[in-house]
Design a protein around this motif. Structure first.
Motif, PDB file in Angstrom:
ATOM      1  N   TRP A  65     -48.677  25.592 -13.896  1.00 18.32           N
ATOM      2  CA  TRP A  65     -47.919  24.428 -14.362  1.00 18.32           C
ATOM      3  C   TRP A  65     -48.868  23.411 -14.964  1.00 18.32           C
ATOM      4  O   TRP A  65     -50.012  23.299 -14.551  1.00 18.32           O
ATOM      5  CB  TRP A  65     -47.204  23.761 -13.185  1.00 18.32           C
ATOM      6  CG  TRP A  65     -46.132  24.602 -12.599  1.00 18.32           C
ATOM      7  CD1 TRP A  65     -45.468  25.616 -13.204  1.00 18.32           C
ATOM      8  CD2 TRP A  65     -45.624  24.509 -11.272  1.00 18.32           C
ATOM      9  NE1 TRP A  65     -44.567  26.164 -12.342  1.00 18.32           N
ATOM     10  CE2 TRP A  65     -44.642  25.514 -11.156  1.00 18.32           C
ATOM     11  CE3 TRP A  65     -45.882  23.693 -10.191  1.00 18.32           C
ATOM     12  CZ2 TRP A  65     -43.919  25.693  -9.989  1.00 18.32           C
ATOM     13  CZ3 TRP A  65     -45.169  23.878  -9.036  1.00 18.32           C
ATOM     14  CH2 TRP A  65     -44.200  24.873  -8.933  1.00 18.32           C
ATOM     15  N   MET A  68     -44.680  16.617 -12.407  1.00 17.07           N
ATOM     16  CA  MET A  68     -43.402  16.519 -11.725  1.00 17.07           C
ATOM     17  C   MET A  68     -43.167  17.664 -10.742  1.00 17.07           C
ATOM     18  O   MET A  68     -42.848  17.448  -9.585  1.00 17.07           O
ATOM     19  CB  MET A  68     -42.300  16.493 -12.780  1.00 17.07           C
ATOM     20  CG  MET A  68     -40.950  16.733 -12.212  1.00 17.07           C
ATOM     21  SD  MET A  68     -39.819  15.444 -12.685  1.00 17.07           S
ATOM     22  CE  MET A  68     -38.318  16.135 -12.064  1.00 17.07           C
ATOM     23  N   GLY A  69     -43.362  18.897 -11.229  1.00 17.65           N
ATOM     24  CA  GLY A  69     -43.112  20.052 -10.380  1.00 17.65           C
ATOM     25  C   GLY A  69     -44.015  20.037  -9.163  1.00 17.65           C
ATOM     26  O   GLY A  69     -43.570  20.246  -8.027  1.00 17.65           O
ATOM     27  N   LEU A 113     -42.907  17.435  -6.701  1.00 18.83           N
ATOM     28  CA  LEU A 113     -41.661  17.822  -6.042  1.00 18.83           C
ATOM     29  C   LEU A 113     -41.924  18.865  -4.964  1.00 18.83           C
ATOM     30  O   LEU A 113     -41.421  18.779  -3.844  1.00 18.83           O
ATOM     31  CB  LEU A 113     -40.707  18.385  -7.100  1.00 18.83           C
ATOM     32  CG  LEU A 113     -39.240  18.087  -6.873  1.00 18.83           C
ATOM     33  CD1 LEU A 113     -38.999  16.592  -7.009  1.00 18.83           C
ATOM     34  CD2 LEU A 113     -38.410  18.839  -7.901  1.00 18.83           C
TER      35      LEU A 113
END
Lengths: 370, 317
Positions: free
Chosen positions: A63, A67-68, A71
């Protein structure tokens, strides 16, 4: 552990002192005892697992966004802390902790958003904020020139809001008196109508004044005041009614028993007791109105020159001026808009602080009256 | 002589002249609101009639066109768009606002409590223009990243799909919805907080005394008690979100058709339509915009009255 059923008649009756006898702090003790003792260590373990797990996922899956990762880190943290606590203390305390984490994060999110917004506004706004910004208008300043200011808009806003306030405060307070002191036959329908008005979208208030007034007489500051008045009326009425409701009845009864007529009781006893609270209600209503933009588009219309007469022709308005400048695709105009917004928020903040101050006085005063 | 005191006598309420004037004045002022609402309805209906007559009432609500020169108007798509934005706002705002309310009531230490109440009130008093500007300039880029992430990872949900892979992710309903969510948090938070604060304290303490955790108490006592208050608060927030003009207009690029791909550029909002088109509209188009405003007003009216009814029912219980 089974779920608690508060009203259950079969719940075990405990041979314990009456609830009133227990000092309030007791509320906190059992939870502290069984969850919080080692929770720093548990939290640290979970946080470590979260960071490691999400970074590993990030590397393995390639990634690039934040954000990911964030989270997943949050999710892993919650799962790990749940598992550790369930293992040590059982299911119920574990769920309790997880919910506590969630609720704290929600509260912090809201606060962070507010802080972010204010910080962004301040950084953008101070670029152009000088004394001249408050004392000059834009009549002779080109779109890309330096200088110029918001004098026209500030004057317009102050006039419009003052006129609206002067018109609306007596009506709103009298309506509140009708609802709470007179309690006439029409109370229920009036309250219904005030509720209906409080849901009026601000742009529709603008449309209304446009069709009634502006079509025949043209744009003017006073048309803007009329739209603001419509929007302020329900807010101030409802807040005033709430305040009047907090005035203790014995005060009214004492006054009536001494032979004062109803109107004197209201004018000399009820309203003075509620005075500070009413001022708070009015100021909060004003703070709301100062920032209204949408109805102004269709009523005051805005102008770049200083127009001190609210009766003649389009008049500037601070939020409206900011709105027009921010929509222009050039940096100078946008900077001006941000400075204007900073002035606007300063105005709202000032009103808000004054309202708080009066609100605290009102609380003290009502406390004494009781 | 017969004792006068034994005779029942009629109880007459005597009002002084001052009292009669006072009552008359207060009643007149109370009637102003009544007049205002009637005026709103009468004028809006009167103004809306030419356009509704030309386009047809059924067409007005079932088609998505805006062609003033041909006299064809329809707000079906815009109505859906308005509801989509408000829906997105609700989904984000309700959990945050209710958590905030619970935090203030049950978790925050004493001093933080009053500070947070002020913070929420302040958030409610800030102009919507500021939210719009911040949403457009500061939040936009971050949200684009979030939207890209959502559409990559959660495209199983139809709402998060894109009509084509190259679709632009800015100026979307999602973007507007997030900003409106922040604007409606204060109202949902303060109304649901007020209702939940009225949960009977003895039951809360009883729940704790029985060995429940704080969450156990919230789940079994406070939430059931405050349920309809939360529903009412949510509806109030929904009404506010439906009528929001300025922030939405700054952020979305207006599209007449309903765009159910919420992450994609383009969304609808009746209030924005009015704000954008009104200043340069012809007479017939103005009439059509008033008709759209009327539809919006009736929608928010319905939502609001329902909400107030639900909230006041819990408050008096």
């Amino acid at each position: 552990m089974t779920a608690l059923v508060p009203d259950d008649a079969n719940a075990p009756t405990l041979e314990q002192p009456a609830v009133e006898d227990i000092p309030r702090q007791v509320e906190d003790r059992p939870r502290r005892g069984n969850t919080s003792s080692a929770s720093m260590g548990e939290a640290a373990v979970a946080a470590g697992a979260a960071v490691a797990g999400s970074l590993a996922l990030r590397l393995v899956l390639g990634w690039d966004g934040i954000m990911g990762t964030a989270l997943w880190a949050g999710l892993i943290f919650l799962v790990v802390i749940y598992l550790i606590l369930r293992d040590r203390h059982g299911r119920e305390p574990a769920v309790d902790r997880v919910v506590t984490v969630l609720i704290w994060s929600a509260a912090l999110t809201v606060i962070a958003v507010l802080v972010w917004m204010m910080a962004y506004l301040t950084v953008q706004g101070v670029k152009l904020l000088r004394v001249g910004f408050l004392t000059q208008d834009l009549s002779s300043t080109g779109a890309l020139d330096k200088g110029g200011g918001m004098k026209h808009a500030i004057i317009g806003t102050l006039e419009q809001v003052l006129i609206a306030t002067a018109a609306v405060v007596p009506i709103a307070v009298f309506t509140a008196v009708y609802l709470n002191e007179i309690r006439g036959r029409m109370s229920t329908p009036i309250r219904f109508i005030v509720d209906a008005l409080s849901g009026l979208p601000s742009i529709v208030a603008g449309l209304l004044i446009f069709t009634i007034w502006v079509v025949g007489r043209g744009f003017s500051g006073i048309a803007g005041s009329a739209a603001l008045a419509i929007l302020m009326l329900p807010t101030i009425t409802r807040a005033s009614e709430e305040i009047l409701r907090t005035v203790p009845d014995p005060l009214r009864e004492a006054s009536l028993a001494l032979g004062a007529p109803h109107w004197r009781t209201t004018a000399r006893i009820v309203l003075p007791t509620a005075q500070a609270g009413l001022v708070t209600a009015v100021i909060l209503g004003i703070a709301r109105a100062v920032g209204e933009t949408a109805p102004m588009l269709l009523t005051a219309f805005g102008a770049d020159t200083t127009n001190t007469s609210p009766l003649n022709g389009p008049q500037g308005d601070l939020p409206l001026a900011v709105w027009k400048l921010i929509r222009q695709p050039n940096q100078t105009a946008n900077d001006r808009a941000w400075a204007g917004a900073l002035v606007l928020v300063g105005l709202v903040l000032g009103l808000f602080i004054i309202a708080r101050w009066f609100g605290n006085r009102s609380a003290r005063r009502l406390g004494r009256a009781r | 002589m017969v004792a006068v005191a034994d005779e029942p006598r009629p109880l007459v309420q005597v009002r002084t002249r001052g009292d009669r004037v006072f009552r008359g004045l207060a009643t007149a002022c109370a009637a102003v609101s009544l007049v205002l609402v009637s005026l709103t309805l009468i004028f809006l209906v009167k103004e809306a009639r030419p356009a509704l007559g030309k386009a047809g009432i059924v067409n007005f609500f079932t088609t998505s066109v805006w062609n003033p020169s041909a006299g064809r108007f329809g707000v079906a798509g815009l109505l859906q768009g308005t509801i989509i934005i408000a829906g997105v706002a609700l989904i984000i705002a309700v959990p945050l606002a209710v958590s905030m309310a619970l935090f203030i009531n049950e978790y925050a230490p004493g001093r933080l409590k009053s500070v947070l109440t002020s913070v929420i009130d302040l958030l409610a008093a800030l102009p919507s223009l500021l939210f719009g500007m911040w949403g457009f300039f500061a939040l936009k880029n971050r949200l684009t990243g979030a939207a890209a992430w959502l559409t990559q990872h959660l495209s199983a949900i139809p709402l998060f799909r894109l009509s084509n892979p190259k679709a632009s992710l800015v100026q979307s309903s999602f973007n507007a919805g997030v900003v409106v969510a922040i604007m409606i948090i204060p109202i949902i938070c303060s109304v649901s907080r007020d209702v939940m604060a009225q949960a009977p304290r003895e039951q809360c303490e009883g729940a704790l005394a029985l060995g429940g955790t704080r969450w156990g108490m919230i789940r079994e006592v406070i939430l059931p008690f405050g349920r309809s208050g939360i529903v009412g608060a949510t509806l109030l927030g929904f009404g506010r979100a439906l009528g929001e003009t300025i922030a939405v207009t700054l952020i979305i690029s207006l599209s007449l058709d309903a765009n159910w791909n919420i992450l994609e550029r383009g969304g609808g909002s009746i209030a924005s339509l009015i704000a954008i088109k009104f200043p340069e509209a012809s007479t017939l188009e103005r009439s059509a915009l008033v008709a759209a405003g009327l539809a919006l007003f009736l929608l928010t009216l319905l939502v609001n009255l329902l909400a107030r009814r639900i909230v006041s029912r819990t408050a008096t219980k």
